[in-house]
Write a protein that holds these residues in place. Structure first.
Motif, mmCIF file in Angstrom:
data_model
loop_
_atom_site.group_PDB
_atom_site.id
_atom_site.type_symbol
_atom_site.label_atom_id
_atom_site.label_comp_id
_atom_site.label_asym_id
_atom_site.label_seq_id
_atom_site.Cartn_x
_atom_site.Cartn_y
_atom_site.Cartn_z
ATOM 1 N N ASP A 199 1.028 -1.382 0.141
ATOM 2 C CA ASP A 199 0.240 -0.175 -0.144
ATOM 3 C C ASP A 199 0.956 1.331 -0.097
ATOM 4 O OD1 ASP A 199 0.761 -0.798 2.566
ATOM 5 O OD2 ASP A 199 -0.787 0.279 3.553
ATOM 6 N N ILE A 200 1.978 1.112 0.731
ATOM 7 C CA ILE A 200 2.853 2.202 0.983
ATOM 8 C C ILE A 200 3.671 2.813 -0.509
ATOM 9 C CG2 ILE A 200 4.928 3.479 1.942
ATOM 10 C CD1 ILE A 200 3.802 2.039 4.738
ATOM 11 N N ALA A 201 3.930 1.177 -1.146
ATOM 12 C CA ALA A 201 4.675 1.559 -2.520
ATOM 13 C C ALA A 201 3.938 2.028 -3.393
ATOM 14 C CB ALA A 201 5.174 0.178 -2.786
ATOM 15 N N ASP A 202 2.698 1.692 -3.482
ATOM 16 C CA ASP A 202 1.684 2.343 -4.305
ATOM 17 C C ASP A 202 1.464 3.718 -4.273
ATOM 18 O OD1 ASP A 202 1.539 -0.165 -5.339
ATOM 19 O OD2 ASP A 202 -0.513 -0.615 -4.544
ATOM 20 N N GLU A 203 1.112 4.104 -2.859
ATOM 21 C CA GLU A 203 0.808 5.328 -2.624
ATOM 22 C C GLU A 203 2.136 6.311 -2.924
ATOM 23 O OE1 GLU A 203 0.406 5.909 1.944
ATOM 24 O OE2 GLU A 203 1.220 7.792 1.414
ATOM 25 N N LEU A 204 3.281 5.927 -2.894
ATOM 26 C CA LEU A 204 4.602 6.568 -3.141
ATOM 27 C C LEU A 204 5.062 6.498 -4.519
ATOM 28 C CD1 LEU A 204 6.819 6.049 0.074
ATOM 29 C CD2 LEU A 204 5.014 7.981 -0.422
ATOM 30 N N GLY A 205 4.123 5.424 -5.330
ATOM 31 C CA GLY A 205 4.314 5.367 -6.812
ATOM 32 C C GLY A 205 5.737 4.930 -7.050
ATOM 33 N N ILE A 206 6.191 4.012 -6.160
ATOM 34 C CA ILE A 206 7.563 3.314 -6.450
ATOM 35 C C ILE A 206 7.350 1.809 -7.201
ATOM 36 C CG2 ILE A 206 9.248 1.927 -5.379
ATOM 37 C CD1 ILE A 206 8.563 3.489 -2.763
ATOM 38 N N ASP A 207 7.843 1.691 -8.191
ATOM 39 C CA ASP A 207 7.827 0.641 -9.131
ATOM 40 C C ASP A 207 8.759 -0.438 -8.416
ATOM 41 O OD1 ASP A 207 7.606 -1.261 -11.013
ATOM 42 O OD2 ASP A 207 8.470 -0.218 -12.443
ATOM 43 N N MET A 208 8.063 -1.518 -7.866
ATOM 44 C CA MET A 208 8.710 -2.664 -7.193
ATOM 45 C C MET A 208 9.342 -3.615 -8.258
ATOM 46 S SD MET A 208 9.232 -1.517 -4.271
ATOM 47 C CE MET A 208 9.556 -2.970 -3.032
ATOM 48 N N SER A 209 8.653 -3.574 -9.376
ATOM 49 C CA SER A 209 8.941 -4.784 -10.375
ATOM 50 C C SER A 209 10.327 -4.678 -10.729
ATOM 51 C CB SER A 209 8.053 -4.513 -11.491
ATOM 52 O OG SER A 209 8.228 -3.521 -12.263
ATOM 53 N N LYS A 210 11.104 -3.443 -10.621
ATOM 54 C CA LYS A 210 12.472 -3.223 -11.042
ATOM 55 C C LYS A 210 13.475 -4.021 -10.127
ATOM 56 C CE LYS A 210 12.066 0.556 -14.209
ATOM 57 N NZ LYS A 210 11.242 1.752 -13.844
ATOM 58 N N VAL A 211 12.963 -4.451 -8.877
ATOM 59 C CA VAL A 211 13.966 -4.513 -7.829
ATOM 60 C C VAL A 211 14.253 -6.067 -8.023
ATOM 61 C CG1 VAL A 211 14.230 -4.935 -5.320
ATOM 62 C CG2 VAL A 211 13.226 -3.111 -6.210
ATOM 63 N N LYS A 212 15.411 -6.388 -8.384
ATOM 64 C CA LYS A 212 15.829 -7.768 -8.754
ATOM 65 C C LYS A 212 17.056 -8.300 -7.695
ATOM 66 C CE LYS A 212 13.542 -8.433 -12.441
ATOM 67 N NZ LYS A 212 12.071 -8.173 -12.046
ATOM 68 N N THR A 213 17.832 -7.117 -7.263
ATOM 69 C CA THR A 213 18.755 -7.708 -6.140
ATOM 70 C C THR A 213 18.751 -6.398 -5.122
ATOM 71 O OG1 THR A 213 20.346 -5.882 -7.133
ATOM 72 C CG2 THR A 213 20.256 -8.056 -8.178
ATOM 73 N N ILE A 214 19.558 -7.058 -4.078
ATOM 74 C CA ILE A 214 19.402 -6.183 -2.994
ATOM 75 C C ILE A 214 19.917 -4.770 -3.129
ATOM 76 C CG2 ILE A 214 20.570 -5.888 -0.552
ATOM 77 C CD1 ILE A 214 21.058 -8.746 -0.520
ATOM 78 N N ALA A 215 20.932 -4.346 -4.228
ATOM 79 C CA ALA A 215 21.417 -3.204 -4.433
ATOM 80 C C ALA A 215 20.186 -2.403 -5.155
ATOM 81 C CB ALA A 215 22.614 -3.187 -5.262
ATOM 82 N N ASP A 216 19.506 -2.926 -5.690
ATOM 83 C CA ASP A 216 18.270 -2.215 -6.458
ATOM 84 C C ASP A 216 17.503 -1.536 -5.161
ATOM 85 O OD1 ASP A 216 19.226 -3.211 -8.686
ATOM 86 O OD2 ASP A 216 17.738 -4.734 -8.905
ATOM 87 N N LEU A 217 17.601 -2.117 -4.121
ATOM 88 C CA LEU A 217 16.559 -1.462 -3.031
ATOM 89 C C LEU A 217 16.965 -0.142 -2.728
ATOM 90 C CD1 LEU A 217 16.088 -4.809 -0.978
ATOM 91 C CD2 LEU A 217 14.307 -3.507 -1.911
ATOM 92 N N ASP A 218 18.028 0.287 -2.696
ATOM 93 C CA ASP A 218 18.761 1.329 -2.319
ATOM 94 C C ASP A 218 17.644 2.616 -2.907
ATOM 95 O OD1 ASP A 218 20.195 3.943 -1.786
ATOM 96 O OD2 ASP A 218 21.948 2.886 -2.707
ATOM 97 N N ALA A 219 17.545 2.781 -4.128
ATOM 98 C CA ALA A 219 16.649 3.803 -4.702
ATOM 99 C C ALA A 219 15.313 3.765 -3.973
ATOM 100 C CB ALA A 219 16.497 3.621 -6.180
ATOM 101 N N VAL A 220 14.738 2.611 -3.957
ATOM 102 C CA VAL A 220 13.383 2.375 -3.365
ATOM 103 C C VAL A 220 13.216 2.981 -1.913
ATOM 104 C CG1 VAL A 220 11.674 0.751 -2.221
ATOM 105 C CG2 VAL A 220 13.036 0.275 -4.661
ATOM 106 N N PHE A 221 14.611 2.373 -1.103
ATOM 107 C CA PHE A 221 14.317 3.060 0.467
ATOM 108 C C PHE A 221 14.676 4.417 0.490
ATOM 109 C CE2 PHE A 221 15.886 -1.370 1.758
ATOM 110 C CZ PHE A 221 14.750 -1.784 1.662
ATOM 111 N N ALA A 222 15.499 4.865 -0.545
ATOM 112 C CA ALA A 222 15.555 6.218 -0.693
ATOM 113 C C ALA A 222 14.194 7.349 -0.835
ATOM 114 C CB ALA A 222 16.633 6.842 -1.720
ATOM 115 N N THR A 223 13.581 6.615 -1.667
ATOM 116 C CA THR A 223 12.250 7.522 -1.809
ATOM 117 C C THR A 223 11.492 7.301 -0.532
ATOM 118 O OG1 THR A 223 12.463 6.484 -4.037
ATOM 119 C CG2 THR A 223 10.191 7.470 -3.512
ATOM 120 N N VAL A 224 11.394 6.147 -0.075
ATOM 121 C CA VAL A 224 10.560 5.967 0.999
ATOM 122 C C VAL A 224 10.985 7.032 2.101
ATOM 123 C CG1 VAL A 224 9.914 4.422 3.160
ATOM 124 C CG2 VAL A 224 10.003 3.607 0.666
#
Lengths: 524, 309, 306
Positions: A199-224
């Protein structure tokens, strides 16, 4: 005169010793008494259970009748549930009839689990069934003679287990050729990743489908972090990090408390201490980077709040999890977060001893009736009613059911242990309405095609290096969690950790592990 | 016959002492018999603990060898002794100074007010104290990091990982908690000093400082010795609450917060290693025992009346 | 014996110069402020708004007063009341038991005519010098006395304190005139009667001191709960506070309370922690003036009488 004094003393001591013995006996009775009086709110089940035995003796034609009534104590990790007493009462009805036993469920808080198990074992308390696993000191406790050899019991009382359970499980959890635990019949493959708040990812408009590795999470967490500063982007704690065995695909070959790992997704059979595994070190550094960027809860190294509980409390965006199809949906139900969770796999699917010995029930050497304990485990593997009762509660109270599909009812929160993967045979479980109706087919599909760890089937026998192992447990307590949660500077602390481990004899353990593994591989 | 007359005469005494005697026997003496666990490698094939005990292998000094092989033995001994020595000194100097100063305050009301506040931390449990420390030192929310350090333009510090800071934090916390207790004792002793000494000194023209140095402190020395001796007797025993609760079990801090008591607790509860834990416990008891005797012997040579026994 | 501060501190003619007096005043004001500040901080955080705390950290002055942490804590008032009950029971029963058992033990060993005096004194004194350690002690309570998870395991270990027994003994032998005991004996009074009618009434100062220390020990104990207690109904207040600080899950598992504040996702964990601490400390602060008065008196007795 002196003589007289002495004999007076001796007499006195004798009298005292006697009173002491008597008072000790008396006290245990007192305790039962006070216990009963005190139980005003919780668990009136004990007395109730006794009442029923008095009023309705088991029918004579029943097979259970020639067994003496026995109370089984079953301990496993999990948050104590409000309606535990009600469930016990219902389970007792089934158990009385089938094996003339009653059950005492003793869940122990997740973060207190390992310590409490140590105490239970060290003080020889009467427990019949222990949950155990390769990540929960299975081999160490076997080394302490805490668990019984199950072979004769399985042959005699465990027919339903041996007939339904894939032999790979039983074979893959042997130590020195002996089974000390009955594995849960569940998914065989393993995968790790994160569970996050959809619900939070949707609300913030984060595209989680691009996350494949741990390093990819960096950008996600930065947005959150930027958009929702009150949230903790990632919640880690002891044993639940990016370097956990389920995420790093580290195969500790039987017991994660014992150092020396191979990689499950590689063919290399060289056992290495984790500080020598490049993946381990790289992940430590990445985690440290996340920590310094403020993505990770700052109390990760010291907290004892389980990650699922933190997720439930609502201020957390993501946690690490060992995954299988529908894991997020399972968590939604047990945490009361319907429709809010999703999962992402971050590594390759594998199968190793870590999975075959990843969830087991062992019979304690303190059990007064091991046969009955095995009968109970057998029922968990075969009795659909009992299995679902312990997992989901009572139909109509905790859930409503249509065929195999169940829906949480009003009181669902009072009993949702989320322990299906520990209790016997998961393929007997009902499926919640938010889960895929073909969950079990997905499970079977999930079991297909994993990378097989070269060490599958081998369980390390830690007996020859027992002293070294226990030294390392203490050192790990000091360094491991702090490092793996990113709380301390890797470049500074890792060499220190390594140095201590070497001094404590880690190399001896690794060499012993390598030797045993080589022998196993050669025999194969 | 003698037994009978003894019993007739003092039977009631034995009866009176019985409850206390039993409790001591169970709570203190039976465990002393259990120290032999330190010489065994406990395994658990039986459900009865006594049988396990009998059947467990004698390993002699193996557990001790093992304890002293690791650096832990040295670290916990060092931490216990150094912290306790420091605590003893701080618990002597600061309370005496406070007691003298409070006694000199002109306002009775203020003296009572400050005494109440300074004494307050003494009655709080270590749990509460660990909350208070947490409120100040929590790395994200703690007052020190959010308010004090920014005011000086200093970057926040991860206190619960900052090894260098804890050798200062521990004595500080311990002093704040205990200073009130010792202060009240020394104040009571000061009140007990006869006013005539001071009157005579004033007539002789002695100033305040001279009175304190020549009258108050010398007359406080017997109380100071007793209070210090009591603490020296326990120098090998750390305050478990302080070392377990306040650093919140933070692993990286172990080198400066692990003491014998926490080590014994962790090896037993967390590792389930009863042999190693008992060995550490026996080490503590034995050395503690020797230290009490040594300090007592020492005091006896200087001043017989001040000795504990 | 009067409490120290109730007497004029020094002779007025011999009092401190105003400069010295002010210096001392300032030092004490600073120190007292430092002592009291962390407690006030705790109270302030408990009254803060959760999201303020998460964004700005613990602030001494909350931007706005928010009582939701307390609402949450009290929505589950039964478990707090229960913890208070356990603590109160343990403290009251424990202190009473401890006092009577220790006094009964101390009396015979204070009597110079009792031939086994030395042995029994040593028997209690030795426990100050040597002990068997945690492991055997734990096993005795759990395996021999079967007191695991029993409220008595919170009471029994603290009943006998060698130090207090010796203090009581010293008081008995130094302040109670032997002549009184002798004359009572001549009048035909038994030892029990002498003890309860003559010795105890004359010993209230030392007994009060020991009782206060004992109360404090029982009320503040958390270690016994940590090792022995497993079920929630036996949690003492200190243990509940300990659990809340290290593991907020103790509170989240009470699903009713969660529902009360509008769903799991709005759980104010930071402020609830502090509110829990305030609820735990509150009554102590209220009882403190009374407590302190007697405590100071008692300590004075202890210090003077040794």
């Amino acid at each position: 005169m002196v003589k007289a004094k002495k004999s007076a003393l001796v007499l006195l001591m004798l009298a005292l010793a006697l009173t002491l013995a008597l008072s000790a006996c008396g006290k245990s009775d007192d305790k039962e008494e006070t216990k009963k009086e005190e139980t005003t709110t919780a668990s009136t089940d004990e007395t109730k259970a006794e009442d029923t035995t008095k009023t309705e003796p088991a029918p004579a034609e029943n097979a259970a009748a020639n067994l003496k009534e026995y109370k089984l104590v079953f301990t496993y990790p999990g948050t104590p549930q409000k309606d535990e007493a009600v469930i016990e009462e219902a389970a007792n009805k089934i158990l009385k009839e089938k094996i003339n036993a009653t059950i005492d469920l003793q869940p122990i808080d997740w973060t207190a689990w390992e310590d409490k198990v140590n105490l239970l074992i060290a003080s020889r308390e009467k427990v019949d069934i222990f949950f155990t696993a390769q990540w929960s000191k299975y081999a160490v406790n076997v080394g302490k003679n805490a668990f019984l050899d199950l072979k004769p019991l399985l042959e005699q009382y465990g027919k339903d287990i041996t007939s339904t359970l894939d032999p790979v499980f039983l074979d893959g959890s042997k130590i020195n050729g002996i089974n000390y635990g009955v594995p849960t019949d569940k998914e065989l493959a393993a995968q790790g990743g994160i569970v996050y708040r959809k619900d939070i990812a949707d609300e913030l408009g984060i595209d989680m489908s691009k996350v494949k590795t741990i390093a990819d999470l960096d950008a996600v967490f930065a947005t959150v972090k930027a958009k929702r500063p009150e949230l903790t982007p990632l919640y880690l704690l002891k044993g639940e990090t990016f370097d956990s065995h389920y995420l790093g695909n580290f195969d500790a070959l039987g017991d994660t408390a014992v150092p020396g790992v191979i990689l499950k997704d590689s063919t290399d059979t060289t056992v290495k201490a984790s500080y020598d595994q490049q993946r381990y070190v790289d992940t430590l550094k990445l985690t440290r980077d996340f920590f310094t960027k403020g993505y990770i809860n700052s109390d990760a190294a010291t907290t004892t709040t389980m990650n699922t509980e933190a997720l439930k409390a609502g201020n957390v965006f993501a946690i690490t999890q060992s995954l299988k199809p529908g894991k997020a949906k399972e968590l939604e139900t047990s945490l009361g977060l319907g429709g809010k969770l999703e999962q992402i796999e971050l590594n390759e699917k594998t199968v190793s001893t870590g999975e075959t010995a990843g969830s087991m029930l062992a019979i304690s050497t303190t059990s007064k009736d091991p046969a009955r304990a095995m009968m109970f485990i057998n029922l968990l593997h075969s009795d659909k009613e009992l299995n679902n009762l312990l997992n989901f509660g009572i139909e109509g109270t905790h859930y409503t059911r249509e065929g195999e599909i169940i829906t949480p009812a009003a009181k669902a929160a009072d009993y949702s242990p989320g322990a299906a993967w520990m209790f016997g045979n998961q393929f007997l479980n009902y499926v919640f309405n938010n889960e895929a109706p073909d969950k079990w087919d997905q499970f079977r599909k999930f079991n297909e095609g994993p990378k097989v760890s070269p060490g599958l089937g081998f369980v390390f026998n830690s007996d020859p290096v027992k002293a070294e192992v226990s030294a390392i447990v203490n050192i790990d307590r000091q360094y491991q969690t702090a490092l793996e949660t990113g709380s301390v500077d890797v470049d500074k602390v890792l060499p220190e950790y390594k140095d201590k481990l070497i001094k404590a004899g880690v190399e001896k353990i690794v060499a012993e592990k390598q030797k045993q593994l080589n022998e196993y591989l050669a025999a194969k | 016959m003698a037994i009978r007359s003894n019993l007739r005469k003092y039977g009631m005494f034995y009866l009176m002492m019985l409850p206390g005697f039993l409790i001591l026997l169970v709570n203190n003496y039976l465990p002393m018999a259990g120290i032999v666990i330190a010489f065994k490698s406990m395994t658990y094939q039986h459900s009865n603990i006594l049988l396990n005990f009998v059947d467990s292998e004698w390993v002699g000094l193996e557990n001790f060898k093992y304890l002293f092989k690791t650096s832990d033995a040295w670290i916990i001994t060092r931490n216990t002794l150094l912290y306790n020595s420091l605590f003893i000194v701080l618990n002597l100097i600061i309370p005496v100074i406070f007691a003298i100063m409070l006694n000199e305050l002109r306002s009775k009301f203020l003296a009572r007010f400050h005494q109440s506040i300074i004494f307050l931390p003494y009655i709080l449990s270590w749990i509460v104290v660990s909350y208070l420390v947490y409120g100040l030192l929590h790395d994200k929310n703690g007052f020190v990091n959010t308010t004090i350090l920014p005011a000086f333009g200093v970057d926040p510090v991860q206190w619960y990982f900052k090894v260098e800071a804890w050798p200062y934090i521990m004595p500080l916390v311990n002093t704040v908690k205990n200073v009130g207790y010792y202060m009240v004792i020394y104040m009571a002793a000061i009140i007990g000093i006869d006013d005539e000494y001071y009157e005579a000194a004033t007539i002789d023209g002695a100033n305040k400082w001279q009175q304190i140095m020549k009258i108050t402190i010398p007359l406080l020395i017997p109380v100071m010795i007793i209070m210090t001796l009591l603490q020296i007797g326990r120098i090998f025993y750390a305050d478990f609450g302080l070392f377990y609760q306040v650093p919140k079990e933070s692993g990286p801090l172990f080198p400066v917060t692990n003491v014998i008591d926490t080590y014994v607790y962790r090896t037993f509860i967390a590792m389930g290693d009863s042999g190693l834990s008992s060995a550490a416990g026996l080490y503590q008891s034995t050395v503690g025992f020797i230290l009490v005797f040594l300090s007592n012997w020492f005091v006896r040579r200087i001043d017989k009346d001040s000795a504990l026994f | 014996m009067e409490a120290p501060v109730e007497r004029a501190p020094s002779k007025p003619v011999n009092s401190l110069s105003p400069v010295g007096d002010w210096t001392i005043k300032i030092i004490f004001f600073i120190y007292s402020a430092l002592c009291i500040f962390p407690i006030l901080l705790l109270v302030m955080v408990s009254l803060s708004n959760e999201s303020d705390v998460i964004v700005h950290g613990y602030k001494f002055i909350p931007t706005k007063i928010d009582l939701s942490a307390y609402k949450f804590v009290f929505s589950d008032w039964e478990s707090i009341a229960r913890a208070y009950g356990v603590s109160a029971f343990v403290t009251v029963v424990g202190t009473a038991l401890s006092l009577i058992v220790m006094a009964l033990y101390a009396y015979p060993i204070s009597r110079p005519d009792f031939p086994q005096r030395k042995f029994f004194t040593f028997f209690v004194f030795f426990t100050m010098l040597f002990n068997g350690g945690l492991v055997p002690w734990y096993l005795i309570y759990v395996r021999f006395l079967h007191l695991k998870d029993s409220i008595w395991s919170l009471i029994l270990p603290l009943v006998m304190s060698a130090f207090f027994v010796l203090i009581i003994r010293t008081f008995f032998s130094t302040t109670i005139p032997a002549a009184i005991i002798e004359s009572a004996k001549i009048d035909g009074a038994g030892e029990m009667r002498i003890f309860f009618r003559i010795v105890l009434p004359l010993s209230t100062p030392v007994l009060a001191t020991v009782a206060l220390f004992s109360t404090l020990n029982y009320w503040n104990d958390w270690f016994l709960s940590l090792v022995f207690i497993t079920t929630e109904k036996n949690y003492s207040l200190q243990y509940v506070m300990y659990k809340t600080l290290t593991n907020i899950q103790y509170l989240t598992q009470h699903s009713d309370a969660i529902a009360h504040i509008g769903g799991a996702t709005k759980f104010p964990s930071e402020t609830v922690r502090m509110a829990m601490a305030v609820v735990g400390i509150g009554p102590i602060i209220f009882a403190y003036p009374f407590f302190q008065k007697y405590f100071v008196k008692g300590l004075t007795v202890g210090a003077v009488k040794g």
